[in-house]
Design a protein around this motif. Structure first.
Motif, PDB file in Angstrom:
ATOM      1  N   PHE A   1       6.638  -9.263   3.257  1.00 19.11           N
ATOM      2  CA  PHE A   1       7.102  -9.312   1.876  1.00 19.11           C
ATOM      3  C   PHE A   1       6.309  -8.301   1.051  1.00 19.11           C
ATOM      4  N   VAL A   2       7.015  -7.588   0.180  1.00 17.38           N
ATOM      5  CA  VAL A   2       6.366  -6.732  -0.819  1.00 17.38           C
ATOM      6  C   VAL A   2       7.093  -6.948  -2.141  1.00 17.38           C
ATOM      7  N   ASN A   3       6.351  -6.968  -3.237  1.00 17.73           N
ATOM      8  CA  ASN A   3       7.019  -7.177  -4.522  1.00 17.73           C
ATOM      9  C   ASN A   3       7.503  -5.856  -5.107  1.00 17.73           C
ATOM     10  N   GLU A   4       8.271  -5.956  -6.169  1.00 13.96           N
ATOM     11  CA  GLU A   4       8.940  -4.787  -6.747  1.00 13.96           C
ATOM     12  C   GLU A   4       7.954  -3.729  -7.251  1.00 13.96           C
ATOM     13  N   PRO A   5       6.829  -4.102  -7.937  1.00 16.90           N
ATOM     14  CA  PRO A   5       5.886  -3.051  -8.373  1.00 16.90           C
ATOM     15  C   PRO A   5       5.342  -2.231  -7.209  1.00 16.90           C
ATOM     16  N   LEU A   6       5.119  -2.858  -6.049  1.00 19.04           N
ATOM     17  CA  LEU A   6       4.624  -2.120  -4.896  1.00 19.04           C
ATOM     18  C   LEU A   6       5.688  -1.169  -4.361  1.00 19.04           C
ATOM     19  N   ILE A   7       6.949  -1.614  -4.384  1.00 19.11           N
ATOM     20  CA  ILE A   7       8.037  -0.743  -3.930  1.00 19.11           C
ATOM     21  C   ILE A   7       8.187   0.448  -4.860  1.00 19.11           C
ATOM     22  N   ARG A   8       8.074   0.214  -6.174  1.00 16.10           N
ATOM     23  CA  ARG A   8       8.189   1.314  -7.130  1.00 16.10           C
ATOM     24  C   ARG A   8       7.072   2.333  -6.933  1.00 16.10           C
ATOM     25  N   ALA A   9       5.870   1.873  -6.569  1.00 20.31           N
ATOM     26  CA  ALA A   9       4.728   2.781  -6.412  1.00 20.31           C
ATOM     27  C   ALA A   9       4.753   3.520  -5.079  1.00 20.31           C
ATOM     28  N   TRP A  10       5.186   2.854  -3.994  1.00 19.39           N
ATOM     29  CA  TRP A  10       5.139   3.446  -2.654  1.00 19.39           C
ATOM     30  C   TRP A  10       6.527   3.861  -2.121  1.00 19.39           C
ATOM     31  N   GLY A  11       7.587   3.364  -2.727  1.00 20.50           N
ATOM     32  CA  GLY A  11       8.920   3.604  -2.191  1.00 20.50           C
ATOM     33  C   GLY A  11       9.349   2.470  -1.284  1.00 20.50           C
ATOM     34  N   GLU A  12      10.601   2.546  -0.800  1.00 20.95           N
ATOM     35  CA  GLU A  12      11.140   1.501   0.056  1.00 20.95           C
ATOM     36  C   GLU A  12      10.390   1.444   1.388  1.00 20.95           C
ATOM     37  N   PHE A  13      10.258   0.226   1.917  1.00 22.46           N
ATOM     38  CA  PHE A  13       9.608   0.007   3.207  1.00 22.46           C
ATOM     39  C   PHE A  13      10.666  -0.321   4.259  1.00 22.46           C
ATOM     40  N   GLU A  14      10.573   0.343   5.387  1.00 24.55           N
ATOM     41  CA  GLU A  14      11.489   0.023   6.471  1.00 24.55           C
ATOM     42  C   GLU A  14      11.141  -1.331   7.070  1.00 24.55           C
TER      43      GLU A  14
ATOM     44  N   SER B   1       0.907  -6.541 -10.806  1.00 24.44           N
ATOM     45  CA  SER B   1      -0.015  -6.324  -9.690  1.00 24.44           C
ATOM     46  C   SER B   1       0.806  -6.099  -8.440  1.00 24.44           C
ATOM     47  N   PHE B   2       0.165  -5.513  -7.416  1.00 24.20           N
ATOM     48  CA  PHE B   2       0.827  -5.325  -6.137  1.00 24.20           C
ATOM     49  C   PHE B   2       0.625  -6.580  -5.290  1.00 24.20           C
ATOM     50  N   VAL B   3       1.744  -7.104  -4.747  1.00 26.44           N
ATOM     51  CA  VAL B   3       1.674  -8.284  -3.895  1.00 26.44           C
ATOM     52  C   VAL B   3       2.380  -7.964  -2.587  1.00 26.44           C
ATOM     53  N   TYR B   4       1.692  -8.225  -1.478  1.00 27.59           N
ATOM     54  CA  TYR B   4       2.372  -8.084  -0.187  1.00 27.59           C
ATOM     55  C   TYR B   4       1.826  -9.128   0.775  1.00 27.59           C
ATOM     56  N   ILE B   5       2.666  -9.458   1.776  1.00 26.90           N
ATOM     57  CA  ILE B   5       2.321 -10.428   2.811  1.00 26.90           C
ATOM     58  C   ILE B   5       2.515  -9.748   4.155  1.00 26.90           C
ATOM     59  N   ALA B   6       1.496  -9.866   5.029  1.00 25.19           N
ATOM     60  CA  ALA B   6       1.544  -9.193   6.334  1.00 25.19           C
ATOM     61  C   ALA B   6       1.150 -10.173   7.428  1.00 25.19           C
ATOM     62  N   ASP B   7       1.771  -9.997   8.597  1.00 28.26           N
ATOM     63  CA  ASP B   7       1.407 -10.787   9.773  1.00 28.26           C
ATOM     64  C   ASP B   7      -0.016 -10.432  10.185  1.00 28.26           C
TER      65      ASP B   7
ATOM     66  N   TRP C   1      -1.050  -0.872   7.727  1.00 32.45           N
ATOM     67  CA  TRP C   1      -2.029   0.209   7.834  1.00 32.45           C
ATOM     68  C   TRP C   1      -1.390   1.587   7.992  1.00 32.45           C
ATOM     69  N   LYS C   2      -0.079   1.631   8.301  1.00 30.90           N
ATOM     70  CA  LYS C   2       0.606   2.924   8.400  1.00 30.90           C
ATOM     71  C   LYS C   2       1.252   3.328   7.090  1.00 30.90           C
ATOM     72  N   THR C   3       1.615   2.357   6.257  1.00 29.21           N
ATOM     73  CA  THR C   3       2.391   2.656   5.055  1.00 29.21           C
ATOM     74  C   THR C   3       1.572   2.590   3.774  1.00 29.21           C
ATOM     75  N   ILE C   4       0.773   1.531   3.624  1.00 25.96           N
ATOM     76  CA  ILE C   4       0.008   1.367   2.385  1.00 25.96           C
ATOM     77  C   ILE C   4      -1.268   2.204   2.412  1.00 25.96           C
ATOM     78  N   GLN C   5      -1.775   2.519   3.609  1.00 28.74           N
ATOM     79  CA  GLN C   5      -2.942   3.374   3.758  1.00 28.74           C
ATOM     80  C   GLN C   5      -2.552   4.652   4.502  1.00 28.74           C
ATOM     81  N   LYS C   6      -3.484   5.573   4.615  1.00 27.44           N
ATOM     82  CA  LYS C   6      -3.211   6.804   5.350  1.00 27.44           C
ATOM     83  C   LYS C   6      -4.409   7.164   6.219  1.00 27.44           C
ATOM     84  N   ASP C   7      -4.156   8.056   7.181  1.00 30.94           N
ATOM     85  CA  ASP C   7      -5.194   8.581   8.092  1.00 30.94           C
ATOM     86  C   ASP C   7      -5.830   7.453   8.905  1.00 30.94           C
ATOM     87  N   GLN C   8      -5.027   6.414   9.240  1.00 27.80           N
ATOM     88  CA  GLN C   8      -5.528   5.317  10.058  1.00 27.80           C
ATOM     89  C   GLN C   8      -4.883   5.394  11.433  1.00 27.80           C
ATOM     90  N   ASP C   9      -5.720   5.348  12.486  1.00 28.33           N
ATOM     91  CA  ASP C   9      -5.212   5.364  13.857  1.00 28.33           C
ATOM     92  C   ASP C   9      -4.896   3.960  14.363  1.00 28.33           C
TER      93      ASP C   9
END
Length: 964
Positions: A482-495, A468-474, A501-509
């Motif tokens: 924090f993001v787990n390895e399956p999420l990184i494999r699916a979306w790529g590395e996170f800076e 499953s995808f696991v992430y922790i956000a402020d 809302w900018k990386t895991i989703q799209k078209d969000q202002d």
């Protein structure tokens, strides 16, 4: 002369005060822009408010002023009503307000979600399990109401062992329960505030506990002059708006609306409903303050005389106290488990300890005296790299000098220790820096942190291994922590510093409108638990089942953790299944056959004893008259009012063997014939498909009855009609023989001869008898033919089926038979009869024939009694005519309904068609007729026909077999 100017001045001053007050109220109102747009509602909240107006229900207690009550005009009024009115204005919504029975009932409505909101409620731990609470908008004290005869100030302690009333389910009741445990108070529960005040006013209780606002308002309104506020408690109630936890989006919207309302608006509402009473003069509180002020001025004057003396003594005392405080501080420092010290660093870089307590011996394994004599004994125990950093920080050449804290390692001891130090500097006149501080042994904490780090590494390994995808956000900045390895494999590395809302989703202002942050914490920022939801990701287009919750991060802040499991395939399968179910449901509902799904119910011995209805189609209601909601989930024995339920053995066999069965049956309660197919659908489950074959079976029955009737007619034609014909033929032949004798005599005899006269005279009796028999036979044949014609007409006559009042039908029949009844001397009792649907003319004939037969066959040896009664059994009306006549032998009870059958042809008139016609008419009404009789005691003829009325499972009449 002096009062006019002072009054004018007072008026001017009052106008200024009012002007300022009006501006204070108007300016925030002008600046305040209401409406949902100004509240910052999310799209999800706005959509919920638009689409769920039917859930905006409010149940309020009728008699709880000034918090909330039902006004004389029938409207919801009070403090809570006014606050809710502002909320409705802010959100552009309207609650449907309904008065409720009592406070407990209102709480139950909030628990189940039937009521969405309580405008005036106190937060408790128990209520917090099913109610969201907003910010408070009013605070009221809780007081003890007593009789004026109760002297002095009343407290809970003084009420020990006495009866104290409180409103059942209210917040004061919860408080009183705790106090009753301490002082043995006997709690008297009442349904309303008025009942509570009455219990004290009439001496049923010693006191009543309630908020001051509610109690004082009700005392004034009800005019209870013998009550008073006997004492205050230490409790204060914060009145809030409570929203059922069934509606979290409604709660967040109301909370925003409440916070958007200007304080002046809420203050004005509070002043309107919670204010001091006025009795025409000065307010008692104002009088008290005036007296206190005068006393204070007098005391102040006296105090000024001795002020200098007191101040001088206090100054001396302060000096002494300061010395004692310094000594206590030193004692405290000496006895502290932490190492308290002063470190001096002079301009030459020389380090010394002007003070250090004895705790240093436990932490650094040196004595305080050794450190005071030489600072190096402690500095040399610090690891060199850490010691250099400490001394570098201690020098602080910049201005101003700043406090510091540092963790260092010791190496000169038997084992490694971690020491944490905190110090505050001050620059001395000679250029040196004096550090006041302390240090602690934090080795155990450091080891725990290391173990925690190891645990975190293991946890990360676990998080990376789950599918499953696991992430922790402020929750404030939306930064991904924090993001787990399956999420990184699916979306790529996170800076570093990337936001969700900018990386895991799209078209969000900005932050996603569907973000769940506000649902994960309460108004105090405390986590509320797991929130589960489904969402289609805007980047991948795949469906995820999300489990969100707020957790404490390693630095203490509250963050959001989400575990998202891809269930796209299951979602597509569910949609396909739903489409298939919709098709099945459409077919299921549209079928003319009665389709019912069942489940076998077994007893403790695993024996089938009943079956439960799981679902049914519309045809079930059309055929049985039982609504679907009254059948689904119920036992068949209850729905069909049958124990055991119909065809249990057949259905249990199908469920056991898994083999389908088909059978045809006549179900008497519905007076219908069914062809039933039973098929297994799972373990202990089966379905029945019942086709109503009543019309075909009744057509077959009609054909069968017609064939029997035709057989009887043929029998009549071949037997009953043949008998008179034989008589006619035989006696005609006798006439023929006599005529032949006459002809022969006329040919051979002489006119007027004595022989002719003799022959004629001897033949006349035979001629008369022959003619009498011929005429009787002709009349018999005519009667039989007319009866057959009448029977034929009664079977072919068109029927007009209408609702009938059988009481009126029987009354008309008895009126027409008045002569027969009077002549027979019979007593006729008529009970109230149920109505039915039928042909009035034909049913009148049925009643006429049955009553006529009862009169005809009365026993002449005793007074005749005839009883006409009726009842309803399932879907049919049953009518009975009972007599105490001669009765019918068992062997004749079925024959009496046959064509031309008569019990006693020689003693009674008629052709024997009456009961045959009765059976024919009843059969044409989809009914049946039967007889119960005992020879010498009487007979009871009954017939049943449909009532066209829905069956009532609550009350059923006995079946025909049990009628006596």
């Amino acid at each position: 002369m002096c009062r006019k100017p002072r009054r004018a001045e007072g008026q001017s001053r009052g106008c200024r005060i009012w002007f300022v007050a009006i501006l204070t109220v108007l300016i925030p109102s002008i600046l305040w822009s209401g409406g949902p747009q100004a509240l910052g509602l999310s799209e999800e909240e706005s959509a919920w408010l638009r689409e769920n107006s039917d859930k905006l229900l409010l149940y309020y207690t009728e008699d709880f002023p000034p918090a909330g009550y039902r006004s004389e005009s029938g409207d919801f009024a009070g403090l809570g009503a006014d606050v809710l009115s502002l909320i409705e204005k802010e959100l552009g919504i309207s609650f449907k307000k309904t008065p409720f029975q009592n406070w407990n009932a209102q709480l139950n409505a909030l628990r189940t979600g039937r009521s969405a909101i309580a405008p005036t409620i106190v937060e408790t731990e128990e209520r917090g399990q099913y109610i969201f609470f907003t910010d408070s908008y009013a605070v009221v004290p809780v007081v003890i109401i007593t009789s004026k005869n109760t002297k002095g100030t009343v407290s809970f302690q003084s009420l020990a062992g006495k009866k104290v009333s409180t409103v059942s389910g209210s917040a004061p009741e919860k408080l009183l329960q705790g106090e009753s445990l301490l002082y043995g108070i006997e709690i008297v529960q009442v349904e309303s505030v008025q009942q509570g005040l009455e219990s004290v006013a009439f001496g049923e209780a010693s006191a009543f506990v309630e908020s001051l606002a509610v109690a004082s308002y009700m005392i004034e309104r009800l005019g209870y002059s013998n009550l008073r506020v006997g004492g205050e408690t230490n409790y204060r109630f914060e009145w809030k708006l409570g929203v059922s936890k069934e509606y979290p989006l409604l709660f967040s919207s109301i909370q925003k609306a409440l916070r958007h309302i200007p304080v002046s608006e809420l203050e004005a509402i509070r002043n309107r409903w919670i204010s001091l009473g006025r009795n025409g003069g000065l307010d008692p509180t104002l009088r008290l303050w005036i007296r206190v002020s005068l006393g204070f001025l007098l005391a102040l004057t006296i105090s000024l005389v001795v002020l200098s003396y007191i101040l001088k003594r206090r100054l001396n005392q302060k000096v002494a106290d300061l010395r004692k405080s310094e000594e206590k501080y030193r004692q405290t420092a000496d006895n502290s488990p932490a190492v308290v010290y002063q470190l001096r660093l002079d301009s030459e870089g020389y380090v010394s300890f002007p003070y250090i307590n004895e705790s240093v011996s436990k932490v650094m394994d040196v004595t305080a005296q050794e450190v005071l004599e030489d600072a190096n004994v402690i500095l040399n125990k610090i690891e060199q790299k850490d010691r250099e950093q400490i001394l570098q920080r201690a020098r602080q050449p910049e201005e101003p000098v700043r406090p510091y804290n540092f963790i260092f390692r010791t190496t000169g001891l038997n084992k490694l220790k971690w020491i944490e130090t905190h110090a505050t500097p001050s620059r001395q006149p000679d250029g040196s820096i004096l550090w006041d501080g302390f240090f602690l042994d934090v080795t155990e904490r450091k080891n725990a942190e290391d173990r925690l780090q190891e645990s975190n590494e293991r946890l990360k390994a676990v998080m990376d291994s789950i599918d499953s995808f696991v992430y922790i956000a402020d929750m404030d900045t939306y930064e991904l922590l924090f993001v787990n390895e399956p999420l990184i494999r699916a979306w790529g590395e996170f800076e570093k510093g990337a936001v969700c809302w900018k990386t895991i989703q799209k078209d969000q202002d900005g932050p996603c409108p569907f973000c769940t942050n506000h649902l994960l914490v309460d108004k105090d920022g405390k986590p509320t638990g797991v929130y589960q939801w489904e969402f289609q990701n805007t980047v991948t287009g795949r469906w995820y089942e999300c489990r969100d919750r707020a957790i404490r991060w390693i630095d203490g802040r509250t963050v959001r953790m989400e575990i998202a499991t891809d269930f796209t395939n299951r979602k597509l399968a569910e949609e396909a299944l739903r489409e298939s179910e919709n098709k099945f449901s459409t077919l299921f509902s549209a079928m003319n056959e009665m389709v019912v799904l069942h489940e076998i119910v077994r007893n403790e011995n695993n024996k089938p004893v009943d079956y439960r209805i799981l679902d049914c189609n519309d045809a079930f209601t059309k055929i049985t008259g039982v609504e679907k909601k009254m059948a689904v989930g119920k036992l068949a024995s209850v729905v069909y009012q049958s124990d055991p339920p119909p065809y249990l053995e057949i259905y249990a066999e199908v469920a056991r063997t898994g083999k389908p069965r088909r059978h045809e049956t006549y179900y008497a309660p519905y007076n219908r014939y069914f062809s039933i197919s039973c098929v297994p659908t799972g373990r202990d489950k089966f379905a029945t498909v019942a086709t109503d074959v009543t019309d075909s079976r009744r057509a077959e029955k009609t054909i069968e009855d017609k064939n029997k009737e035709l057989e009887q007619i043929i029998y009549v034609a071949s037997h009953d009609l043949r008998s008179p014909l034989v008589n006619v033929d035989g006696f005609s032949r006798e006439l023929e023989y006599v005529l032949d004798d006459f002809k022969k005599l006329l040919r051979t005899g002489e006119p007027g001869s004595a022989a002719l006269e003799t022959v004629v005279r001897s033949a006349l009796p035979d001629l008369e008898e022959a003619l009498r028999h011929i005429r009787a036979s002709a009349l018999q044949m005519d009667s039989l033919l007319k009866g057959l014609l009448r029977l034929s007409r009664s079977g072919r006559a068109a029927m007009t089926i209408v609702p009938l009042e059988m009481d009126l039908v029987v009354q008309n029949v008895l009126s027409s038979m008045d002569y027969q009844i009077t002549t027979s001397g019979a007593q006729i009792d008529v009970e109230p009869l149920p109505n039915c649907y039928g042909d009035e003319v034909l049913l009148t004939q049925v009643m006429t024939n049955l009553i006529g037969n009862a009169i005809k066959y009365l026993d002449p040896k005793r007074s005749g009694k005839i009883r006409i009664s009726g009842t309803v059994h399932l879907r049919n009306s049953i009518y009975c005519v009972e007599d105490n006549g001669i009765g019918i032998a068992p062997e004749h009870q079925e024959q009496i309904f046959q064509l031309f059958h008569r019990l006693n042809p020689t003693k009674t008139d008629g052709e024997g068609l009456g009961l045959t016609i009765v059976r024919q008419i009843v059969s044409r009404h989809d009914g049946r007729v039967w007889v119960q009789s005992e020879l010498g005691k009487g007979s009871k003829f009954c017939f049943e026909i449909p009532t066209k009325r829905q069956p009532s499972p609550q009350k059923e009449s006995p079946s025909p077999k049990t009628l006596t």
